[in-house]
Design an enzyme around this catalytic site. Structure first.
Site, short mmCIF file in Angstrom:
data_model
loop_
_atom_site.label_atom_id
_atom_site.label_comp_id
_atom_site.label_asym_id
_atom_site.label_seq_id
_atom_site.Cartn_x
_atom_site.Cartn_y
_atom_site.Cartn_z
N TYR A 54 0.53 -1.32 -0.31
CA TYR A 54 -0.18 -0.15 -0.50
C TYR A 54 0.79 0.95 0.32
CZ TYR A 54 -3.38 3.59 1.66
OH TYR A 54 -4.53 4.71 1.03
N ASP A 109 9.41 2.73 1.04
CA ASP A 109 8.33 3.94 1.57
C ASP A 109 8.11 3.12 3.48
OD1 ASP A 109 5.64 5.02 2.76
OD2 ASP A 109 4.15 4.09 0.72
N LYS A 119 2.61 9.76 8.60
CA LYS A 119 2.37 9.45 10.50
C LYS A 119 3.38 10.28 11.46
CE LYS A 119 0.67 4.68 8.41
NZ LYS A 119 -1.03 4.67 8.20
C1 LIG Z 1 3.57 2.34 3.36
C2 LIG Z 1 2.05 3.68 3.66
N1 LIG Z 1 2.52 4.55 2.27
C3 LIG Z 1 1.79 5.02 2.02
C4 LIG Z 1 0.15 5.73 3.25
C5 LIG Z 1 -1.09 6.65 2.89
O1 LIG Z 1 -0.53 7.65 3.90
P1 LIG Z 1 -1.76 8.42 4.73
O2 LIG Z 1 -2.81 7.20 5.10
O3 LIG Z 1 -1.48 9.61 4.99
O4 LIG Z 1 -1.98 8.96 2.69
C6 LIG Z 1 0.13 4.62 4.55
C7 LIG Z 1 -0.69 4.86 5.01
O5 LIG Z 1 -1.50 4.26 5.80
C8 LIG Z 1 1.44 3.36 3.93
O6 LIG Z 1 1.11 2.37 5.07
#
Ligand SMILES: Cc1ncc(COP(=O)(O)O)c(C=O)c1O
Length: 447
Positions: free
Chosen positions: A154, A254, A283
């Site tokens: 994700y 990421d 986060k």
């Molecule tokens: C690994 C990862 N990338 C991107 C995101 C997206 O972040 P946001 O919810 O702040 O848009 C998340 C959200 O859980 C995530 O866990």
């Protein structure tokens, strides 16, 4: 297990959440502002939170392991974070200026110290934006269209990275050559075509697929700990680093979820010693406010530089709220506490007690289940054997997980069903004891 009905128990305890869900559904699709916040029959609606606890509309007290899907690593309402927020507003006279300001530089310096591979940093308002802009930069730098991502990973709620997020395994092609599968009704054929999907922890397959598309792929993006529990082996990460360098493909880690949730300050790259070209964070660095950042080497990040590049040779990057002073003040205060010498040892101890305690119960009560994941995040999987990628995790027994989840919710343990748990520095030994007692009760009822 005959008469055990944890969903009925949950409904009996959360009548006000049920009523509010009905009301909220008049105004918000599904009664929520993002699908991740929904679970059937309806989610717990929050009223208040403090430290490691959360209270719902019915006044039920929960030990909170959702922690807003990870950001609240110091617990809710940490005094130093609240003080930093108040100070910023009092000192600056506003929550946001518009022009650039000091805290952006302070946070950039701090992140560069923690992630020394990075030369330059930009801030965003969400993790989604951080990965989106990192991918755009990669395309701009490499002048290629395709991206590669892992099955089950994700990176935010936009179509190209939602490809193969939760594909039905029988439809998704061979394990070593996954077929890109749409993750949203809005996905276009172009997005499907431009997203190459890889299998986690299978280096030979990854290298073969990357080589086959090397003239089209700008970048590979990955979560080094996928979904908080599928660990990419150190050798696998090293192999990907070598392969992407050799093939002239950029590499994005990421670490929006894994960032600051490993056993020590930093992220997976800190522990493993493999450096990407671009890193995305989110986060925790906003101290509970909307946030994100992408950082990287000068060669990559200079693509957005308005000083060194004319507009027609630049990747556009804007955002009204980027580098929000209150967000950065809360984030810096959070990092201050995380950098105190006792913080990670304490967080590790609590996390290990909880994870080990759950695993002990699974063994003693003879469940084929495991609590797995490093640092202060883990997931609970009702399946035995190594969990190396999305398809391994897809073997888990969802029905057992659902019984466990609602049994725990009905006993005052809060997290999002079927999602990872997060721990925080405000969780105390009594919280862990209470959680393990609830788990023992639930598992006994499930037998
Ligand atoms: C690994 C990862 N990338 C991107 C995101 C997206 O972040 P946001 O919810 O702040 O848009 C998340 C959200 O859980 C995530 O866990």
């Amino acid at each position: 297990m005959g008469s055990f009905d944890p969903i009925a128990e949950y409904k009996a305890r959360t009548k006000k959440s049920a009523a509010w869900h009905a009301e909220a559904s008049q105004h918000l699709p599904g009664g929520v502002t993002g699908n991740v916040k929904f679970y059937a029959p309806y989610p717990v609606y929050a009223k208040r939170a403090k430290g490691g606890h959360l209270w719902d509309l019915d006044g039920n007290d929960y030990v909170d392991y959702m922690l807003c899907f990870g950001p609240m690593i110091l617990g809710h309402g940490h005094p130093k974070v609240l003080e930093a927020i108040r100070k910023q507003i009092d000192r600056d006279g506003t929550v946001i200026f518009g022009p650039p300001h000091e805290l952006e530089v302070r946070m950039a310096e701090r992140l560069k110290r923690i992630f020394p591979f990075a030369d330059l940093v930009r801030f965003t308002n969400s993790g989604l934006e951080a990965t989106l802009h990192a991918l755009r930069i990669a395309r701009g730098v490499k002048h290629r269209v395709k991206i590669a991502k892992f099955e089950g990973a994700y990176h935010g709620s936009y179509d190209e990275v939602l490809v193969s997020l939760t594909p039905a395994v029988p439809d998704a092609g061979p394990a070593d050559a996954p077929k890109p599968m749409s993750g949203s009704l809005s996905t276009t054929p172009t997005e499907l075509q431009n997203t190459i999907v890889l299998p986690l922890n299978d280096l030979d397959a990854c290298v073969r697929i990357l080589k086959a598309h090397k003239d089209e792929i700008a970048v590979l993006i990955l979560e080094p700990i996928q979904r908080g529990f599928l660990v990419a082996d150190a050798d696998f990460l090293r192999g990907l680093r070598e392969a992407t360098k050799a093939l002239d493909i950029l590499l994005i880690f990421d670490e929006i979820m894994s960032g600051f949730r490993m056993e020590k300050l930093g992220a997976v790259q800190t522990v493993v010693g493999v450096e990407p070209d671009l890193l995305t964070l989110g986060k925790i660095i906003g101290g509970g406010f909307p946030c994100g950042a992408f950082l990287g080497t000068r060669e990559t990040m200079d693509a957005v530089n308005p000083v060194t590049r004319p507009a027609n040779e630049r990747v556009f990057h804007g955002g009204t709220f980027n580098g929000h002073p209150t967000v950065l003040a809360a984030g810096l205060a959070t990092l201050d506490v995380l950098e105190e010498p006792g913080t990670y040892p304490y967080l590790n101890r609590v996390s290990d007690q909880l994870r080990d305690g759950l695993n002990g119960l699974f063994t003693d009560l003879r469940f084929d289940a495991q609590a797995i994941g490093p640092g202060s995040t883990f997931n609970i999987v009702f399946a035995k054997g190594p969990m190396r990628n999305y398809r391994d995790a897809a073997r888990a027994d969802k029905k057992l997980r659902q019984l466990f989840d609602f049994g725990m919710l009905a006993r005052g343990i809060h997290f999002h069903p079927d999602k990872p748990w997060y721990t925080c520095t405000a969780h105390a030994a009594e919280d862990v004891d209470r959680t393990l007692a609830a788990a023992e009760d639930v598992l006994n009822q499930m037998r």
